[in-house]
Structures are given as C-alpha cells and as structure tokens.
Design a protein around this motif. Structure first.
Motif, PDB file in Angstrom:
ATOM      1  N   HIS A  13      -2.784  -8.164   1.569  1.00 49.26           N
ATOM      2  CA  HIS A  13      -2.602  -7.052   0.634  1.00 49.26           C
ATOM      3  C   HIS A  13      -1.833  -7.560  -0.584  1.00 49.26           C
ATOM      4  O   HIS A  13      -0.715  -8.059  -0.457  1.00 49.26           O
ATOM      5  CB  HIS A  13      -1.853  -5.906   1.308  1.00 49.26           C
TER       6      HIS A  13
ATOM      7  N   PRO B  65       0.156  -3.719   7.087  1.00 48.43           N
ATOM      8  CA  PRO B  65      -0.878  -2.816   6.582  1.00 48.43           C
ATOM      9  C   PRO B  65      -0.373  -1.979   5.410  1.00 48.43           C
ATOM     10  O   PRO B  65       0.751  -1.467   5.443  1.00 48.43           O
ATOM     11  CB  PRO B  65      -1.197  -1.935   7.798  1.00 48.43           C
TER      12      PRO B  65
ATOM     13  N   GLU C 119      -1.413   1.227   3.026  1.00 50.41           N
ATOM     14  CA  GLU C 119      -2.322   2.358   2.850  1.00 50.41           C
ATOM     15  C   GLU C 119      -2.654   2.573   1.381  1.00 50.41           C
ATOM     16  O   GLU C 119      -3.769   2.934   1.024  1.00 50.41           O
ATOM     17  CB  GLU C 119      -1.700   3.621   3.441  1.00 50.41           C
ATOM     18  N   ASP C 120      -1.670   2.402   0.535  1.00 52.60           N
ATOM     19  CA  ASP C 120      -1.914   2.498  -0.903  1.00 52.60           C
ATOM     20  C   ASP C 120      -0.843   1.690  -1.619  1.00 52.60           C
ATOM     21  O   ASP C 120       0.283   1.581  -1.147  1.00 52.60           O
ATOM     22  CB  ASP C 120      -1.897   3.950  -1.383  1.00 52.60           C
TER      23      ASP C 120
ATOM     24  N   THR D 196       2.709   2.470   0.099  1.00 50.65           N
ATOM     25  CA  THR D 196       2.943   2.992   1.442  1.00 50.65           C
ATOM     26  C   THR D 196       2.474   1.931   2.424  1.00 50.65           C
ATOM     27  O   THR D 196       1.322   1.506   2.388  1.00 50.65           O
ATOM     28  CB  THR D 196       2.176   4.303   1.686  1.00 50.65           C
TER      29      THR D 196
ATOM     30  N   GLN E 227       2.922   0.060   6.597  1.00 53.11           N
ATOM     31  CA  GLN E 227       3.156   0.345   8.011  1.00 53.11           C
ATOM     32  C   GLN E 227       3.778  -0.875   8.671  1.00 53.11           C
ATOM     33  O   GLN E 227       3.436  -2.015   8.348  1.00 53.11           O
ATOM     34  CB  GLN E 227       1.846   0.649   8.735  1.00 53.11           C
TER      35      GLN E 227
ATOM     36  N   GLN F 157       5.119   4.349   9.309  1.00 54.61           N
ATOM     37  CA  GLN F 157       4.947   4.335   7.857  1.00 54.61           C
ATOM     38  C   GLN F 157       6.289   4.310   7.134  1.00 54.61           C
ATOM     39  O   GLN F 157       7.280   4.878   7.590  1.00 54.61           O
ATOM     40  CB  GLN F 157       4.183   5.571   7.390  1.00 54.61           C
TER      41      GLN F 157
ATOM     42  N   ARG G  20       7.785   3.892   2.703  1.00 55.42           N
ATOM     43  CA  ARG G  20       7.481   3.769   1.276  1.00 55.42           C
ATOM     44  C   ARG G  20       8.258   2.582   0.726  1.00 55.42           C
ATOM     45  O   ARG G  20       9.438   2.374   1.054  1.00 55.42           O
ATOM     46  CB  ARG G  20       7.903   5.045   0.558  1.00 55.42           C
TER      47      ARG G  20
END
Length: 364
Positions: free
Chosen positions: A150, A169, A171-172, A189, A191, A197, A199
C-alpha cells in the motif's frame, strides 16, 4: 569583555523567553517556542558568570532575571523529562494488534539515499512516512517502496513532498492539501494484523521563518485536531509538524484531538537539528488516542538529514489502554476558540498569498 558577554547572553535568554509568552502568528515571535532548552542553557551560563563578573544591583537584576528564565523554561520542558509522570502506559497486549511506525524528514537535498534505505531495511516498520521527498527520492527508494503493498506518494521539489507506505491493510488513503496547495498531508484508515481499524494522519506544515508566519501551519494542525475529534476510530498522528510539543498550538492539537503523548514522562525525543545534539528540539511527533499502549519509541541515528528519524511500536488495545493510560486532557472553550481561529486565519492567509488549496480532510 566578559561583562559584555554576560549581558548579551542574558539579553538573548530574557528576550527570547518574553517573546515566547506572546500570542502571535509572527515568525520572529513563534520561533522562540523552539529553543527552550537552549535559552535555559544560555540563562544558566549568564547566571553563573554574572556572580563573579558583575556587582551591585546590576548583578542582582541579572541573577533574578536568569532565575526566572530558568524557572519558566524548566516548567515548560519538565513534562518531557523522566521526572514527570507518564500518560501512556508501556504494555504489549495482543501482538497481532501491535504496529511499528517510522517517520522521517529525509531532507530533500540529502542525496545519500543508501543510508535511509539501509535504516528502513534494518528496522522493517509496518508503516513508513517519509517527508521532503521529490521525484529523485521516490526513484531512489523504489526497492523499499516496492516491498510495501500500500503506497501513497506526492513527490514535490518544494521541500514538502511525502510518501506513505504500509504493509498493513489499508481501506482508504488520501493525500490532501488542507490549506496550502504546496503542503500535502495524508489520511488513511488501516487495520492491524488482527483486523482492528485505526486512523493514521501524517502532517508536514510549513515552519516559522522569514517571510513565513504561522497562520497556515497552525490552521493545518487545527484541522487535523478537529478530524481526530470527529472520527470514531483510534488515531495515530505522526510527522514533522514544524512545531514543538510544548507550544500552544501543539497543546491545543493534543487536547482537541483527544490525544496522549508518549514522550511525556520519558524524554524530549528531540530530532532537529540533527547535527547539534545538545540543542535539539522535538519537531517530529507521535500523538495517539488513548486506545493505544506503547511498546517502544526511539529516535534513530543521523543518516544525512537535518532531522533524526523516529520509530515507535504501539499496540491497539482500547479496553486495556483506557485502564492503563491517563485520560486525555479535556479541551476548554479557549481551545475550541483557538482551533476555529487558527483554521479561519490559516485559510485567509493562504487566500491572500494565492496558495489556497480549497482542500479538506476526508470524512472522519
């Protein structure tokens, strides 16, 4: 000659301390938030030298003034010493929810890429935030970047580029220009390995310097504080804030965002300037919501930048952390007023300079 030196040192220490008390965006006032340790050292030297060198009421005045400087600066710095009580507990709770995060202002003009690559390879963090990265840095770091699934990057040649890498991971992830179209920030965001989760916020606003007052810097910090306040997720905030931990703006950020500071009760964790070990101040930060415990935090060695890298290992354990950690300080009406004014004044300054971005953070 020695008398003159005493007067010069005392004048610098007293003037810098007095100016640091003023509420202003002016760079030549806000710059005195930074060197509190240096001002305390200058005051101590002037105090010791004044006793044998000066006489009468002049000596008494200098001694009293320097004692006041040392007392005030010591009071401001004290929370960031091992003598103060910590507010973030050290605990490893469920290793699958533990995270290692690395933040480093590489110094754009530093072209010794290999040392930074070797450092990241050695520490192997889960999250990497790199600041002042231009296209040359992005190209040189390709072996590192390719290892992280990522990636978000905004290579810029204006000293404000950034790269965010994560093996966790995501998410955004969004790079956004909060106030100034030349200074990006990043929000994501993520994980943990166990699926919890959180931020992540990465900041690098402009510093106070000739021709650059602090409206835009303070505004970006205030927007990030408001974002943390509004999100329902745990939050980690990192980066080169170009502000020190004890400043009024950083303390507002901490209270509004509901953050804890793992440096409190442990040390300054000073990172800038890298080449002046005794006179550094903490420009590169880690703030966390009270959902995290600390495993370890350290300032790493000099690898060619004017900043030192920061590496932290934390565990996301909301129930245990809220028992082990202190409660975050509650913001008062003055904090909310400062936040609103900082955002308003930052946007106004950007409009007047023609650098307004019109951006905003993603939804919390």
């Amino acid at each position: 000659m020695l008398r003159i030196l005493v007067f010069v040192l005392a004048a610098i220490a007293a003037t810098g301390t007095t100016l640091s008390l003023l509420t202003s965006y002016r760079w030549y006032i806000r710059m005195w938030d930074f060197p509190r340790v240096a001002l305390m050292v200058l005051a101590a030297i002037a105090l010791v030298a004044a006793v044998p060198v000066l006489t009468g009421w002049v000596r008494a005045a200098v001694v009293v003034a320097m004692l006041l400087v040392i007392g005030w600066q010591g009071f401001r710095i004290y929370p960031y010493t091992p003598f103060a009580k910590t507010e973030v507990a050290k605990a490893v709770i469920n290793r699958e929810n533990c995270i290692s995060a690395f933040s480093f202002n590489v110094l754009q003009t530093n072209r010794d890429y290999a040392r930074t690559i070797q450092l990241i390879d050695r520490e192997d963090p889960d999250i990497v935030l790199l600041l002042e990265t231009d296209k040359l840095w992005e190209d040189a770091l390709k072996p590192v970047i390719d290892r992280y699934p990522h990636r978000s990057s905004a290579p810029l040649d204006n000293l404000y580029g950034l790269i965010l890498l994560s093996r966790l991971p995501v998410e955004d992830a969004e790079i956004t220009w909060l106030i100034d179209k030349e200074t990006p920030s990043v929000f994501a965001t993520m994980q943990t390995k166990a699926g919890a989760q959180f931020r992540y916020i990465g900041l690098h606003p402009r510093p106070p310097q000739p021709g650059e007052d602090t409206e835009k810097r303070d505004g970006e910090i205030a927007i990030a504080a408001r974002h943390a306040k509004e999100t329902k997720l745990p939050v980690l905030a990192m980066g080169d804030f170009n502000d020190v931990a004890w400043s009024r703006t950083s303390q507002m950020f901490k209270r509004i965002g509901g953050y804890l500071d793992p440096r409190i009760g442990r040390g300054l964790y000073a990172t800038f300037p890298a080449n002046l070990p005794g006179l550094r101040w903490p420009l590169d930060h880690l703030f966390m919501s009270p959902d995290f415990t600390l495993v370890d935090m350290k300032v790493l060695e000099n690898v060619g930048s004017d900043h030192l890298p920061v590496l932290a290992k934390v565990c996301l354990a909301p129930r245990a952390a809220k028992v082990l950690n202190d409660e975050p300080a509650t913001p008062d009406a003055a904090d909310h007023k400062d936040m609103r004014e900082a955002i308003r004044d930052g946007k106004q300054a950007a409009r007047e300079e023609g650098t307004a971005s019109g951006g905003s953070p993603p939804p919390p």
